[in-house]
Design a protein around this motif. Structure first.
Motif, PDB file in Angstrom:
ATOM      1  N   SER A   1       0.824  -1.218   0.000  1.00  0.00           N
ATOM      2  CA  SER A   1       0.000   0.000   0.000  1.00  0.00           C
ATOM      3  C   SER A   1       0.851   1.257   0.000  1.00  0.00           C
ATOM      4  O   SER A   1       0.416   2.324  -0.442  1.00  0.00           O
ATOM      5  CB  SER A   1      -0.930   0.005   1.220  1.00  0.00           C
ATOM      6  N   ALA A   2       2.093   1.152   0.491  1.00  0.00           N
ATOM      7  CA  ALA A   2       3.022   2.285   0.502  1.00  0.00           C
ATOM      8  C   ALA A   2       4.415   1.773   0.184  1.00  0.00           C
ATOM      9  O   ALA A   2       4.780   0.655   0.566  1.00  0.00           O
ATOM     10  CB  ALA A   2       3.011   2.984   1.852  1.00  0.00           C
ATOM     11  N   TYR A   3       5.201   2.582  -0.532  1.00  0.00           N
ATOM     12  CA  TYR A   3       6.572   2.199  -0.892  1.00  0.00           C
ATOM     13  C   TYR A   3       7.605   2.802   0.060  1.00  0.00           C
ATOM     14  O   TYR A   3       8.777   2.480  -0.034  1.00  0.00           O
ATOM     15  CB  TYR A   3       6.889   2.658  -2.314  1.00  0.00           C
ATOM     16  N   ARG A   4       7.154   3.697   0.944  1.00  0.00           N
ATOM     17  CA  ARG A   4       8.097   4.314   1.874  1.00  0.00           C
ATOM     18  C   ARG A   4       7.480   4.471   3.251  1.00  0.00           C
ATOM     19  O   ARG A   4       6.327   4.851   3.386  1.00  0.00           O
ATOM     20  CB  ARG A   4       8.547   5.695   1.375  1.00  0.00           C
ATOM     21  N   ASN A   5       8.298   4.157   4.251  1.00  0.00           N
ATOM     22  CA  ASN A   5       7.949   4.428   5.647  1.00  0.00           C
ATOM     23  C   ASN A   5       9.215   4.920   6.321  1.00  0.00           C
ATOM     24  O   ASN A   5      10.086   4.130   6.684  1.00  0.00           O
ATOM     25  CB  ASN A   5       7.416   3.166   6.328  1.00  0.00           C
ATOM     26  N   ASP A   6       9.350   6.228   6.403  1.00  0.00           N
ATOM     27  CA  ASP A   6      10.526   6.860   6.983  1.00  0.00           C
ATOM     28  C   ASP A   6      11.790   6.448   6.210  1.00  0.00           C
ATOM     29  O   ASP A   6      11.928   6.781   5.050  1.00  0.00           O
ATOM     30  CB  ASP A   6      10.635   6.510   8.463  1.00  0.00           C
ATOM     31  N   ARG A   7      12.685   5.689   6.834  1.00  0.00           N
ATOM     32  CA  ARG A   7      13.945   5.319   6.194  1.00  0.00           C
ATOM     33  C   ARG A   7      13.869   3.987   5.437  1.00  0.00           C
ATOM     34  O   ARG A   7      14.873   3.514   4.903  1.00  0.00           O
ATOM     35  CB  ARG A   7      15.063   5.237   7.249  1.00  0.00           C
ATOM     36  N   VAL A   8      12.690   3.381   5.414  1.00  0.00           N
ATOM     37  CA  VAL A   8      12.503   2.108   4.719  1.00  0.00           C
ATOM     38  C   VAL A   8      11.785   2.361   3.399  1.00  0.00           C
ATOM     39  O   VAL A   8      10.707   2.958   3.372  1.00  0.00           O
ATOM     40  CB  VAL A   8      11.692   1.122   5.585  1.00  0.00           C
ATOM     41  N   LEU A   9      12.400   1.894   2.300  1.00  0.00           N
ATOM     42  CA  LEU A   9      11.804   2.040   0.979  1.00  0.00           C
ATOM     43  C   LEU A   9      11.704   0.669   0.317  1.00  0.00           C
ATOM     44  O   LEU A   9      12.617  -0.152   0.444  1.00  0.00           O
ATOM     45  CB  LEU A   9      12.629   2.980   0.103  1.00  0.00           C
ATOM     46  N   LEU A  10      10.617   0.407  -0.357  1.00  0.00           N
ATOM     47  CA  LEU A  10      10.390  -0.868  -1.025  1.00  0.00           C
ATOM     48  C   LEU A  10      10.523  -0.698  -2.534  1.00  0.00           C
ATOM     49  O   LEU A  10      10.105   0.312  -3.096  1.00  0.00           O
ATOM     50  CB  LEU A  10       8.988  -1.398  -0.702  1.00  0.00           C
TER      51      LEU A  10
END
Length: 278
Positions: A62-71
């Motif tokens: 649902s999201a490609y980024r969460n703070d310092r984590v990127l998918l």
């Protein structure tokens, strides 16, 4: 359904709802049973060299980024291998994200640059997943699927239909919504051949942006010098410049700004600031 692809490769599609996928080792006996079920023939498999399974499962984060984590790649989206879109989709993620991460690490990224990764790539992933789902729907052994396949074949037989399907498969129809008014903004830059024989692709190899000035302007060159090291300024004529006067290209090959008339210093300066910082 079973498909034969030379040399000596058989691909089978068994719509079992994924019941067997990774649930047990693939044995010669299982392959033989599936082939008999699908073909209706008394097939005998004497030796099994290599076998694998896949499903039509299509999922997207649902999201490609969460703070310092990127998918990116398979961590961000999975789908069936039909159409061979997975590798290109993952590479597209990496190309889009790579230069933005580099700018962030260097400390010269404009505000919100990393957030643009998800904004641009998530819709592309969703389109590819829907494309994969459509391919699976066409393969299902039903009369409705065969009727739909016939209609698709008729569409592919038309010039507009063939163009549409080719662009979807090759990915050349991708256009990021960057807010520009020029039709090239958000698209991959055409691989212009310059008068000295160089091509645009070779000018992007150093990982910096590119400002192509087909009608050399000293004021535009002076403006570009403010981003020296981040944007390369190239003044050259092209064999076919498609009516363009100048074009600003991001490091991932996406057109950030383009003009068919005399270059607007305010507009190009705004675009350079937006993508390359102050």
């Amino acid at each position: 359904m079973y498909l034969f692809t030379p040399p000596g490769t058989i691909a089978m599609t068994d719509f079992d709802g994924g019941a067997f996928h990774r649930s047990a080792p693939i044995t010669r006996e299982h392959i033989e049973a599936v082939m008999r079920k699908i073909s209706g023939a008394d097939v005998t498999v004497t030796k099994l060299e290599l076998a694998t399974t896949w499903t039509d499962r299509a999922c997207q984060a649902s999201a490609y980024r969460n703070d310092r984590v990127l998918l990116a790649g398979d961590a961000a989206h999975i789908h069936s291998p039909l159409g061979g879109q997975g590798l290109n989709l993952g590479i597209g993620d990496a190309i889009n994200l790579g230069w933005k991460l580099a700018a962030t690490i260097r400390g010269d990224a404009p505000a919100g640059l990393l957030d643009s990764y998800e904004r641009e790539r998530h819709p592309v992933g969703a389109r590819v997943l829907d494309w994969s789902r459509a391919r699976v729907a066409l393969m299902r052994p039903s009369r409705s699927s065969r009727a739909l396949e016939a209609i698709i074949r008729d569409l592919i037989g038309t010039p507009d239909g063939a163009t549409y399907f080719a662009e979807r498969v090759w990915g050349v129809s991708i256009r990021y919504d960057l807010g520009g008014s020029h039709p090239l903004v958000g698209c991959s830059v055409p691989d212009f051949v310059l008068s000295d024989g160089r091509r645009v692709g070779s000018l992007l190899r150093d990982g910096s942006g590119l400002l192509l000035d087909f009608d050399p302007s000293q004021s535009i060159q002076a403006l570009a010098s403010r981003w020296s090291g981040r944007i390369s300024y190239v003044a050259a004529h092209a064999r076919d410049r498609l009516g363009l006067q100048a074009v600003l290209v991001r490091p991932d090959g996406i057109v950030a700004w383009a003009s068919d008339t005399a270059s607007d210093e305010v507009a190009v300066g705004r675009a350079m600031t937006l993508w390359f910082g102050e």
